[in-house]
Design a protein around this motif. Sequence first.
Motif, PDB file in Angstrom:
ATOM      1  N   UNK A  93      39.246 -23.198 -39.788  1.00 37.07           N
ATOM      2  CA  UNK A  93      40.327 -22.798 -40.696  1.00 37.07           C
ATOM      3  C   UNK A  93      41.649 -23.413 -40.243  1.00 37.07           C
ATOM      4  N   UNK A  94      41.846 -23.486 -38.917  1.00 31.41           N
ATOM      5  CA  UNK A  94      43.090 -24.055 -38.401  1.00 31.41           C
ATOM      6  C   UNK A  94      43.060 -25.578 -38.364  1.00 31.41           C
ATOM      7  N   UNK A  95      41.906 -26.179 -38.672  1.00 29.19           N
ATOM      8  CA  UNK A  95      41.809 -27.648 -38.655  1.00 29.19           C
ATOM      9  C   UNK A  95      41.923 -28.214 -37.259  1.00 29.19           C
ATOM     10  N   UNK A  96      41.312 -27.561 -36.307  1.00 29.02           N
ATOM     11  CA  UNK A  96      41.422 -27.968 -34.918  1.00 29.02           C
ATOM     12  C   UNK A  96      40.859 -29.371 -34.662  1.00 29.02           C
ATOM     13  N   UNK A  97      39.739 -29.692 -35.323  1.00 31.24           N
ATOM     14  CA  UNK A  97      39.095 -30.987 -35.026  1.00 31.24           C
ATOM     15  C   UNK A  97      38.355 -31.498 -36.248  1.00 31.24           C
ATOM     16  N   UNK A  98      37.887 -32.741 -36.170  1.00 29.20           N
ATOM     17  CA  UNK A  98      37.075 -33.312 -37.248  1.00 29.20           C
ATOM     18  C   UNK A  98      35.636 -32.832 -37.147  1.00 29.20           C
ATOM     19  N   UNK A  99      35.174 -32.670 -35.881  1.00 28.36           N
ATOM     20  CA  UNK A  99      33.787 -32.243 -35.650  1.00 28.36           C
ATOM     21  C   UNK A  99      33.756 -31.146 -34.580  1.00 28.36           C
ATOM     22  N   UNK A 100      32.677 -30.365 -34.641  1.00 31.39           N
ATOM     23  CA  UNK A 100      32.578 -29.221 -33.734  1.00 31.39           C
ATOM     24  C   UNK A 100      31.191 -29.144 -33.101  1.00 31.39           C
ATOM     25  N   UNK A 101      31.156 -28.715 -31.843  1.00 34.13           N
ATOM     26  CA  UNK A 101      29.876 -28.388 -31.216  1.00 34.13           C
ATOM     27  C   UNK A 101      30.109 -27.229 -30.250  1.00 34.13           C
ATOM     28  N   UNK A 102      29.034 -26.630 -29.764  1.00 28.43           N
ATOM     29  CA  UNK A 102      29.184 -25.544 -28.802  1.00 28.43           C
ATOM     30  C   UNK A 102      28.255 -25.804 -27.616  1.00 28.43           C
ATOM     31  N   UNK A 103      28.256 -24.887 -26.649  1.00 31.87           N
ATOM     32  CA  UNK A 103      27.419 -25.076 -25.459  1.00 31.87           C
ATOM     33  C   UNK A 103      26.614 -23.822 -25.156  1.00 31.87           C
ATOM     34  N   UNK A 104      26.516 -22.903 -26.116  1.00 30.72           N
ATOM     35  CA  UNK A 104      25.848 -21.630 -25.864  1.00 30.72           C
ATOM     36  C   UNK A 104      24.350 -21.838 -25.693  1.00 30.72           C
ATOM     37  N   UNK A 105      23.733 -20.995 -24.857  1.00 30.43           N
ATOM     38  CA  UNK A 105      22.313 -21.182 -24.573  1.00 30.43           C
ATOM     39  C   UNK A 105      21.432 -20.562 -25.648  1.00 30.43           C
ATOM     40  N   UNK A 106      22.032 -20.078 -26.718  1.00 31.02           N
ATOM     41  CA  UNK A 106      21.262 -19.598 -27.871  1.00 31.02           C
ATOM     42  C   UNK A 106      21.744 -20.395 -29.082  1.00 31.02           C
ATOM     43  N   UNK A 107      20.807 -20.917 -29.883  1.00 26.25           N
ATOM     44  CA  UNK A 107      21.182 -21.879 -30.911  1.00 26.25           C
ATOM     45  C   UNK A 107      20.929 -21.437 -32.341  1.00 26.25           C
TER      46      UNK A 107
END
Lengths: 372, 372
Positions: free
Chosen positions: B79-93
């Motif tokens: 919503x804030x337009x932080x980045x063009x693309x996003x990923x995470x690192x959580x051990x549950x997908x």
Amino acid sequence: MTPVDTVTIIGTGMIGTSIALALTERRVRVHLQDASEEALRIAEAMGAGSLAAPGGPTDLAVLAVPPRHVPGVLSDAQRRGTALHYTDVASVKTLGRAGPGGPGFDTSSFVGGHPIAGREKPGPAAARGDLFHAKPWVLTPTAHTSDATSGAARQLVELCGANLVTMDAHDHDRAIAVTSHLPHLLSSLTARLLREADPHALTLVGSGLRDFTRISAGDPELWTDILGSNATAVRDALEVLAHDVDTTLRALRSLTAGGEDRAADEDAEARQWLRTVLEEGRDGRARIPVKYGPQDRVFAQLRVALPDREGELARLLSDVSRRGVNVEDLRIDNDPKSPSGLIELLVDETEADKLARWLTDLGWQVHAPTPA
Amino acid sequence: MTPVDTVTIIGTGMIGTSIALALTERRVRVHLQDASEEALRIAEAMGAGSLAAPGGPTDLAVLAVPPRHVPGVLSDAQRRGTALHYTDVASVKTLGRAGPGGPGFDTSSFVGGHPIAGREKPGPAAARGDLFHAKPWVLTPTAHTSDATSGAARQLVELCGANLVTMDAHDHDRAIAVTSHLPHLLSSLTARLLREADPHALTLVGSGLRDFTRISAGDPELWTDILGSNATAVRDALEVLAHDVDTTLRALRSLTAGGEDRAADEDAEARQWLRTVLEEGRDGRARIPVKYGPQDRVFAQLRVALPDREGELARLLSDVSRRGVNVEDLRIDNDPKSPSGLIELLVDETEADKLARWLTDLGWQVHAPTPA
């Protein structure tokens, strides 16, 4: 106290041969016995002792046979007059106590023993004379044990460089059920699940699982015997664990119960149980004695990138030692896909920063020290 | 493919800061965000990136927050337009997939990620730029994921020096439940029992238990979240294990049933179950990929006694390298009670004997090489 100059090793597997090697290095005359000709030949070839029969009873006989064979082998050896004193190395110490007509062997010349050291690899070829170096070695004398027998076993512990721990046999068996036998079972039960795992899934294995399942690589035949011989104490420990597993299962089932209508407080309760297990697990783990010397020393870890060229490690350590810093431990973190490696140096915390700067100045690629 | 030049790290804990350090080392401009001012300050002080807001959306944002915060933080960042693309690192997908009204975030610009690397120590101070070096890093793209987003995440994996593994999110969660979450639970459940243990009993702890319980030292709050977030897959794995624990308990109860009248075949059956668990555990363990490079190389272990004097290790390794032998791995076996140590050198099997003779000739105390 009569010094232990001659020892009979009955059973030249990994543990028996390791003891034989340790004694031979300390100039004790060692005589080897084993039902397997091959095991005997390997142990002899490794310099563990002689296959010739001694001229009379040796000062001590060490029974390095699986737990359930101890009473029979002991009574047989005593009948043959193999030695003046006897001890064993089985990881269960209440063997042959019960049963009608007593244990079936002379209890005054025998004292139970258990060196807490081992390897996953079985057989005399895996033996090492330094296996017991600084490791605990339990003796379980009883009211029947003669002082001379206790003294001979204590000398054995000392000759092998181990740390003597004296305990009651029942206390030992209950303690070892929790610290060794139960973990072994759980490690095996978990590792079993990997048989069915997708090869793809196995690429996700980290060092956590590798460490967790290391003990499950042990000899199944020997461990069947160990678990069976300590069945009462292992059963008691597993009853407690099974109960906690059930509570955990209920918590997980409650968290996965479908529908929007499940109660929020049930959810909170389930999560609280998981949190309690994890917190108390961390607390229990924190009670395990640390590995490194005096507890008041604090170490730091220094990581240095290392080209995989001959002599680079020596050059690095030479640079470290020119700075006057002693390396407490050292590990090479190999990357299977790359020719370079990372080396972790464990050094006294008070010297870490100075050393990092020193190595950086000399051109090494050093990461900032972190607490060990 | 647009190169990833700027990255926002949301969450500067151990993992987030480690990624930030890895990216900074590769000259990516990193912007740090965290709810904790203290965590931010530590990460910045470690050189992990800048606290200043970027001039516009960064090429990529990495969400390094606990699993259950991922959907909310992601939707907020989008919503804030932080980045063009996003990923995470959580051990549950499989987070945020279910639920009415969809996951609550834009699925085309997000791809799930999970680097299989970690440490027991939490917080940015425990971060290391080389944490992901040669470790698996799972990405779980879906049919919704845009090619550009997948490409940006793949660059992240490459910049961190990790090995890309692409998987379906559900497959990942089921696999990681068995290879990581279940072992963690069992390690914690066992370590918990040590809280009550006699201090005397704790002296019996060997390296087996130390390795088995290592993972239980992890952060309880984070792991409550992980287990809760992957509750379905963990529940399924634990159901299987609980069933096997019950069978094992029955076997142990049968072995400890009193009286002479118990059937010998029940005993045999109980022992056979224990043997099966141990054998199949060993087989499962054997499927875990080995740590060292090409599988066709065979290593041998050489043990050398080492006086704890400055420079002795460097002198030893210098002697080794003069012989032209490359050391694959090296471990110092410290004895807390003695000033000397043992050093284990892992070398190519074909060179071990020659090296042992060479070192012995130079005056080192060398034990015969053993298979590694």
